[in-house]
Design an enzyme around this catalytic site. Structure first.
Site, PDB file in Angstrom:
ATOM      1  N   GLU A  41       0.827  -1.207   0.000  1.00 13.02           N
ATOM      2  CA  GLU A  41       0.000   0.000   0.000  1.00 13.02           C
ATOM      3  C   GLU A  41       0.860   1.255   0.000  1.00 13.02           C
ATOM      4  O   GLU A  41       0.467   2.293  -0.498  1.00 13.02           O
ATOM      5  CB  GLU A  41      -0.919  -0.013   1.248  1.00 13.02           C
ATOM      6  CG  GLU A  41      -2.371   0.189   0.899  1.00 13.02           C
ATOM      7  CD  GLU A  41      -3.324   0.004   2.068  1.00 13.02           C
ATOM      8  OE1 GLU A  41      -4.415  -0.520   1.827  1.00 13.02           O
ATOM      9  OE2 GLU A  41      -2.995   0.386   3.207  1.00 13.02           O
ATOM     10  N   HIS A  55       8.142 -26.792   0.500  1.00  9.97           N
ATOM     11  CA  HIS A  55       7.477 -27.903  -0.184  1.00  9.97           C
ATOM     12  C   HIS A  55       6.354 -27.413  -1.087  1.00  9.97           C
ATOM     13  O   HIS A  55       5.469 -28.175  -1.458  1.00  9.97           O
ATOM     14  CB  HIS A  55       6.951 -28.900   0.854  1.00  9.97           C
ATOM     15  CG  HIS A  55       8.066 -29.496   1.668  1.00  9.97           C
ATOM     16  ND1 HIS A  55       8.642 -30.701   1.361  1.00  9.97           N
ATOM     17  CD2 HIS A  55       8.740 -29.013   2.736  1.00  9.97           C
ATOM     18  CE1 HIS A  55       9.625 -30.952   2.234  1.00  9.97           C
ATOM     19  NE2 HIS A  55       9.693 -29.945   3.077  1.00  9.97           N
ATOM     20  N   LYS A  83     -14.067   1.248  -2.983  1.00 11.42           N
ATOM     21  CA  LYS A  83     -14.962   1.639  -1.869  1.00 11.42           C
ATOM     22  C   LYS A  83     -16.171   2.382  -2.412  1.00 11.42           C
ATOM     23  O   LYS A  83     -17.314   2.126  -2.024  1.00 11.42           O
ATOM     24  CB  LYS A  83     -14.217   2.566  -0.900  1.00 11.42           C
ATOM     25  CG  LYS A  83     -13.267   1.858   0.033  1.00 11.42           C
ATOM     26  CD  LYS A  83     -12.770   2.842   1.088  1.00 11.42           C
ATOM     27  CE  LYS A  83     -11.584   2.286   1.839  1.00 11.42           C
ATOM     28  NZ  LYS A  83     -10.940   3.263   2.701  1.00 11.42           N
TER      29      LYS A  83
HETATM   30  O1  PA5 Z   1      -3.447   1.355   6.087  1.00  6.16           O
HETATM   31  C1  PA5 Z   1      -4.519   1.902   5.974  1.00  6.16           C
HETATM   32  O2  PA5 Z   1      -4.640   3.122   6.083  1.00  6.16           O
HETATM   33  C2  PA5 Z   1      -5.773   1.084   5.714  1.00  6.16           C
HETATM   34  O3  PA5 Z   1      -5.493  -0.274   5.627  1.00  6.16           O
HETATM   35  C3  PA5 Z   1      -6.780   1.302   6.837  1.00  6.16           C
HETATM   36  O4  PA5 Z   1      -6.212   0.905   8.046  1.00  6.16           O
HETATM   37  C4  PA5 Z   1      -8.048   0.511   6.580  1.00  6.16           C
HETATM   38  O5  PA5 Z   1      -8.605   0.872   5.353  1.00  6.16           O
HETATM   39  C5  PA5 Z   1      -9.070   0.758   7.671  1.00  6.16           C
HETATM   40  O6  PA5 Z   1      -9.385   2.118   7.758  1.00  6.16           O
HETATM   41  P1  PA5 Z   1     -10.071   2.715   9.038  1.00  6.16           P
HETATM   42  O7  PA5 Z   1      -9.095   2.624  10.159  1.00  6.16           O
HETATM   43  O8  PA5 Z   1     -10.419   4.122   8.700  1.00  6.16           O
HETATM   44  O9  PA5 Z   1     -11.279   1.882   9.316  1.00  6.16           O
END
Ligand code: PA5
Length: 477
Positions: free
Chosen positions: A303, A332, A446
């Site tokens: 990410e 394996h 989303k």
């Molecule tokens: O790393 C990130 O920012 C995301 O993975 C968020 O943690 C995830 O989308 C969850 O978001 P939130 O904490 O707003 O529910």
């Protein structure tokens, strides 16, 4: 730093061994000293960028200060955790992504591998579950094994707008109401200080215990704030040790020279490898306890670095696909590919000098040499030999690999490992000149979900989805 003695801390130092990335071991498939030195100017710039911007909330770099600025929070968390341990039989984290992978990773790393199956007298805390999906079967099955009235639910969401987490919250809220339980008694929020729906809910209901997910800390960099610290403390994990370990790695990485700064060297190795076409980064712990650190790392790396625009607005498509693999299990399953498939991978081994136990292998089957040679060794020796042998086989086949070596696994060494990867990611992002701390690429999905479920304000998106061509039945076979 006051955590244990200096000698102890030094004896627990996590080390990087990158010999198997060099031409000494890989011949022309490896990096020469000259090649690595050619990265020193970019590495230096990245080092300066992180140093100059550390702690800046507006750049989402608040995570760098978490080892140092949480004394009051830690004291509060320890007190709350104690009360939870006394009062509840179950502790359930509701969260996803950065709000779940850290708690899962720390639980698996530092608790008994069959923790929930142990009798209460052998567990330090309540049974523990992290629900990071909206598979209805998983929710049903969770509800088969917990009693909501006897459960503390830690709802973790920075935005409070994450459909998955809020769906889970609605289900739990309903169940608690039906059971006549006051939500304030059984729910703890971990969320943004000022914004977001959990903040609104807690203001409305009044008195829901809430921990702050600090402004400058993004989800995937949040394990060392209340997101990870509260669940860890409930499990009896030494959270001061985690933070001290992170601080110790931070101290080791204050060196500007990449030859002395392990996180900077990891970033350089990965970027140099990526720029030679190694588009896959395999994270391969030789430890079941470290299995889920690979999941946590995969999110952090994917990410943070998977971006299509540079900081100066130029198009780019950068990043490296992280892959999780478990030693020895995946020897394996995957190692055939790593050894003989395309030259597109760098393997990072996470190795332990000392496991939590040795487990001697008894003598037996003396008439069968294929089996009897194992007797008299230990399982620790075997897993370490297999780790060394896999590194050797990869190196012999000209495959880049390096090892991060932990003297043992404890809160202090885990804290070091987390901070090493966080710094490595920040340096790598700076070397790529991208925004390491945002994730715009997950937004489209989303929005489409909101449109499909009829959320107000998403009618245009719904039209866009409806305007797709009809599916060609010939393509569904
Ligand atoms: O790393 C990130 O920012 C995301 O993975 C968020 O943690 C995830 O989308 C969850 O978001 P939130 O904490 O707003 O529910």
């Amino acid at each position: 730093m006051t955590y244990k003695t200096r000698e102890w801390r030094n004896s627990m130092r996590v080390k990087l061994d990158f010999n198997n990335m060099t031409d000494t071991f890989l011949g022309d498939k490896g990096f020469s000293a000259k090649k690595l030195a050619s990265y020193s100017s970019r590495a230096n710039q990245a080092f300066r960028y992180v140093k100059e911007n550390r702690g800046k909330d507006e750049l989402y770099m608040g995570w760098t200060e978490l080892p140092y600025n949480q004394d009051a929070i830690v004291a509060d968390i320890l007190q709350t955790a104690k009360a939870i341990r006394n009062k509840f039989q179950y502790f359930v984290v509701l969260g996803i992504g950065g709000s779940a992978l850290g708690p899962i990773m720390a639980f698996n790393a530092l608790c008994h591998l069959h923790y929930n199956d142990l009798p209460r007298s052998k567990r330090k805390g309540p049974k523990f579950y992290v629900e990071d999906n909206v598979d209805p079967v998983r929710m049903r099955d969770l509800l088969d094994v917990i009693d909501p009235a006897k459960t503390c639910f830690n709802v973790i969401s920075k935005s409070g707008a994450t459909s998955e987490t809020m769906t889970q919250y609605l289900i739990i809220l309903d169940l608690l109401k039906k059971a006549g339980v006051d939500v304030k008694e059984n729910v703890i929020f971990t969320t943004d200080a000022n914004k977001g729906n959990l903040k609104k809910i807690s203001d409305e209901v009044g008195g829901i215990k809430s921990y702050i997910l600090p402004d400058g800390v993004g989800g995937r960099f949040s394990q060392l704030c209340p997101v990870g610290l509260l669940p860890a403390a409930v499990l009896g994990i030494d959270i001061k040790g985690l933070l001290a370990g992170a601080g110790y790695m931070d101290y080791l990485c204050r060196q500007p020279s990449m030859r002395k700064n392990p996180a900077l060297m990891c970033a350089v190795l990965q970027i140099a490898a990526m720029e030679e076409g190694k588009n896959v980064g395999v994270m391969m712990p030789y430890s079941d306890n470290l299995k889920y650190i690979a999941d946590w790392y995969c999110q952090l790396w994917a990410e943070s670095l998977g971006k299509n625009v540079t900081l100066d607005g130029k198009p780019c498509n950068v990043g490296q696909t992280p892959v999780k693999s478990l030693g020895v299990t995946d020897q394996h399953s995957q190692v055939q590919l790593y050894t003989e498939g395309p030259f597109d991978k760098v393997v990072t081994f996470l190795s332990l000098e000392k496991y939590g136990c040795e487990m001697p292998i008894p003598h037996g089957c003396e008439n069968i040499p294929d089996v009897s040679f194992l007797g008299g060794h230990t399982m620790e020796e075997l897993i370490q030999a297999e780790n060394a042998a896999t590194a050797y086989a990869l190196t012999k086949a000209g495959r880049m690999n390096y090892t991060i070596l932990l003297p043992e696994l404890n809160a202090f060494t885990l804290g070091q490992l987390l901070f090493l990867f966080e710094l490595q990611t920040a340096y790598a992002g700076a070397m790529l000149n991208i925004n390491t701390f945002n994730q715009p690429g997950v937004e489209e999905g989303k929005k489409a979900t909101f449109a499909l479920l009829g959320k107000a304000g998403y009618s245009e998106k719904k039209k866009e989805l409806d305007s797709l061509p009809a599916k060609d039945p010939a393509c569904i076979i």
